[in-house]
Design an enzyme around this catalytic site. Structure first.
Site, PDB file in Angstrom:
ATOM      1  N   HIS A   7       0.870  -1.173   0.000  1.00  0.00           N
ATOM      2  CA  HIS A   7       0.000   0.000   0.000  1.00  0.00           C
ATOM      3  C   HIS A   7       0.906   1.221   0.000  1.00  0.00           C
ATOM      4  O   HIS A   7       1.733   1.382   0.882  1.00  0.00           O
ATOM      5  CB  HIS A   7      -0.918   0.013   1.227  1.00  0.00           C
ATOM      6  CG  HIS A   7      -1.832   1.194   1.231  1.00  0.00           C
ATOM      7  ND1 HIS A   7      -3.130   1.128   0.789  1.00  0.00           N
ATOM      8  CD2 HIS A   7      -1.629   2.484   1.590  1.00  0.00           C
ATOM      9  CE1 HIS A   7      -3.689   2.323   0.883  1.00  0.00           C
ATOM     10  NE2 HIS A   7      -2.800   3.161   1.363  1.00  0.00           N
ATOM     11  N   CYS A   8       0.791   2.038  -1.023  1.00  0.00           N
ATOM     12  CA  CYS A   8       1.688   3.184  -1.144  1.00  0.00           C
ATOM     13  C   CYS A   8       0.959   4.473  -0.770  1.00  0.00           C
ATOM     14  O   CYS A   8       0.068   4.910  -1.497  1.00  0.00           O
ATOM     15  CB  CYS A   8       2.205   3.280  -2.580  1.00  0.00           C
ATOM     16  SG  CYS A   8       3.438   4.574  -2.778  1.00  0.00           S
TER      17      CYS A   8
END
Lengths: 373, 144
Positions: free
Chosen positions: A163-164
């Site tokens: 998850h960025c």
């Protein structure tokens, strides 16, 4: 009872936000994404306003032209990564969940009273390698290989990478190539601006805005170029960040990556030039919604009907507790509500941008997340 | 409650149960469904017919996900346009999905609906399962 037609995205579980009537899909926390936008657009604007006119005249007009093309490519890739569905797997409908529960019960056989049933794992052989498929208690499915549950977005994502927060979305099967091209093109853009800033300083003068640009580029370079290098390494091995962090295919116990073609070119081609997968999450389909009091199934429509079950409601499938079900899922009070750290916005850039909130690998934390809705 | 996609029946049969054909991951992460014949369908449809349907579906999905010159070319060309080309063009996968939808509709009309069954397109279930709805066998003198 008033019925109205709604788009399916309005009733999707999970913690995503949707824009443009379901066309855009992002995570809930978007602060760091706005920072990314600000840094890129801000630095490039300064470059185009101050350095480019001089460089175009004294060196070559091709310099700003190429910079503009590169800038548009970077923005296109960023928006594509941020706004697209990363490969979210829709949750099982009640009937499917019940069917899987029955299969699990049948497979477990008779568990003596007082004993915990075995963990919900399916073994599958891929390329002479045993891969364990874990059961997701939130989505009520056995996760496909390489899928993982993201605790920030509360979705199972296919080929989950990480998850960025910088792009404000998960990176998964559908948007990994855009993410990679974004980091690659951003590296090139940063190097480009950095180089021509130096050239400008040498040729002309020392301007404070140039210093600002150089500073931003310098820090961006170390993080983004490092990240690009890391992902190039992952792509050549056909691995995800998630697998790398967990050490799934580290080679110990003769465990090898069953998805790798054992050929760098082939791995790169598959990840970057493979087929473009469509979204399996129907966001813009229409469904009928009855009055909010009752969660009934809709009248038949041409698209599939998903029960508008609110997040806090459990499905009709009876959940059989086992050693993975934490205490709070059983009729006792939860010891701790929050297990995973909440995502930290604005963390300093690191060469490897790790998932700031770890992806769901532990069914316990996924159940806790479910409870905290 | 009953889904009446293309059933010609005047009455709406009640749903008796549903069977879910799971994914077959033995070949990796490509989309492939198990061809094992479920026990619940034994009295309703021919085993070979069912296996043929699933096998054809598997072949169609394999065609969609095939890694070859065509897919590489599509990927590279799209990259050069910063993927804006897909605002006006359909991807190869989407074209095959339409083909699959037509095939399932066709199979439903010809084979499964007359036997009181209904295949749901896997894309409506996240490509996780092939959902087969079994309707109550009310019709007098039905095929099987």
């Amino acid at each position: 009872m008033i019925t109205r037609k709604v788009r399916k995205w309005e009733k999707l579980p999970g913690k995503n936000t949707f824009c443009c009537d379901g066309r855009v899909m992002m995570a809930r926390q978007k602060g760091v994404f706005y920072l990314t936008l600000f840094l890129i657009i801000g630095t490039c604007s300064l470059f185009f306003a101050f350095e480019c006119p001089y460089l175009a005249v004294h060196l070559s007009p091709a310099i700003p032209v190429f910079a503009i093309l590169l800038f548009f490519f970077v923005m296109a890739m960023l928006l594509r990564t941020s706004f697209s569905d990363p490969g979210v797997l829709p949750r099982a409908l009640p009937e499917e969940a019940t069917f899987i529960e029955m299969e699990i019960e049948a497979a477990n056989g008779n568990v003596p009273a007082g004993q915990r049933p075995p963990p919900r794992i399916r073994n599958v052989q891929i390329n002479n390698q045993i891969v364990k498929l874990k059961y997701c208690y939130t989505c009520k499915i056995f996760r496909p290989p390489r899928a993982s549950h993201c605790s920030i977005c509360d979705n199972c994502v296919d080929r989950f990478d990480h998850h960025c927060p910088w792009v404000g979305n998960c990176v998964g099967k559908r948007n990994y190539r855009y993410f990679y091209l974004f980091t690659l093109s951003l590296s090139l853009l940063t190097i480009y601006i950095f180089t021509f800033n130096i050239v400008h300083v040498v040729m002309r003068e020392f301007h404070c805005l140039t210093v600002l640009e150089v500073l931003v580029c310098f820090f961006t370079l170390w993080s983004v170029v490092g990240l690009t290098g890391f992902h190039t390494y992952l792509i050549s091995l056909n691995q995800t960040t998630n697998e790398d962090i967990k050490g799934s295919w580290s080679g110990k116990n003769r465990v090898q990556n069953p998805y790798s073609h054992k050929n760098i070119i082939k791995n790169c081609c598959e990840v970057l030039c493979g087929p473009i997968y469509p979204s399996v999450l129907d966001r813009r389909g229409l469904m009928q919604e009855d009055s909010p009091v009752s969660a009934t199934s809709a009248a038949p429509s041409s698209s599939s009907i998903s029960n508008p079950v609110p997040q806090t409601m459990k499905t009709t499938a009876a959940l059989i507790p086992n050693e993975h079900t934490p205490e709070d899922a059983k009729p006792s009070v939860a010891a701790s509500a929050e297990k995973s750290p909440s995502p930290k916005d604005g963390d300093p850039p690191a060469p490897k941008v790790p998932p700031l909130a770890s992806p769901e690998t532990d069914v316990e934390t996924s159940i806790v997340k479910d409870k905290t809705h | 409650m009953a889904e009446t996609h293309s059933l010609q029946d005047l009455q709406q049969p009640a749903v008796s149960s549903k069977v879910f054909i799971q994914r077959d991951y033995s070949s990796g992460t490509i989309c492939k469904f198990q061809t094992k014949f479920p026990a619940e369908l034994e009295s309703r449809v021919d085993k070979q017919q069912f296996e043929e349907t699933i096998q054809t579906l598997n072949n169609l999905y394999a065609e969609a996900e095939k890694l070859g010159g065509k897919s590489y070319l599509e990927g590279c060309l799209a990259c050069l346009t910063a993927y804006t080309i897909f605002l006006c063009m359909e991807t190869h996968y989407e074209k095959v999905l339409k083909k699959i939808a037509r095939y399932i509709k066709d199979q439903n009309e010809k084979i499964y609906a007359p036997r009181g069954l209904l295949l749901t397109d896997p894309i409506e279930r996240g490509l996780r399962v092939v959902e087969i709805t079994i309707f109550e066998d009310r019709s007098i003198g039905s095929g099987r």
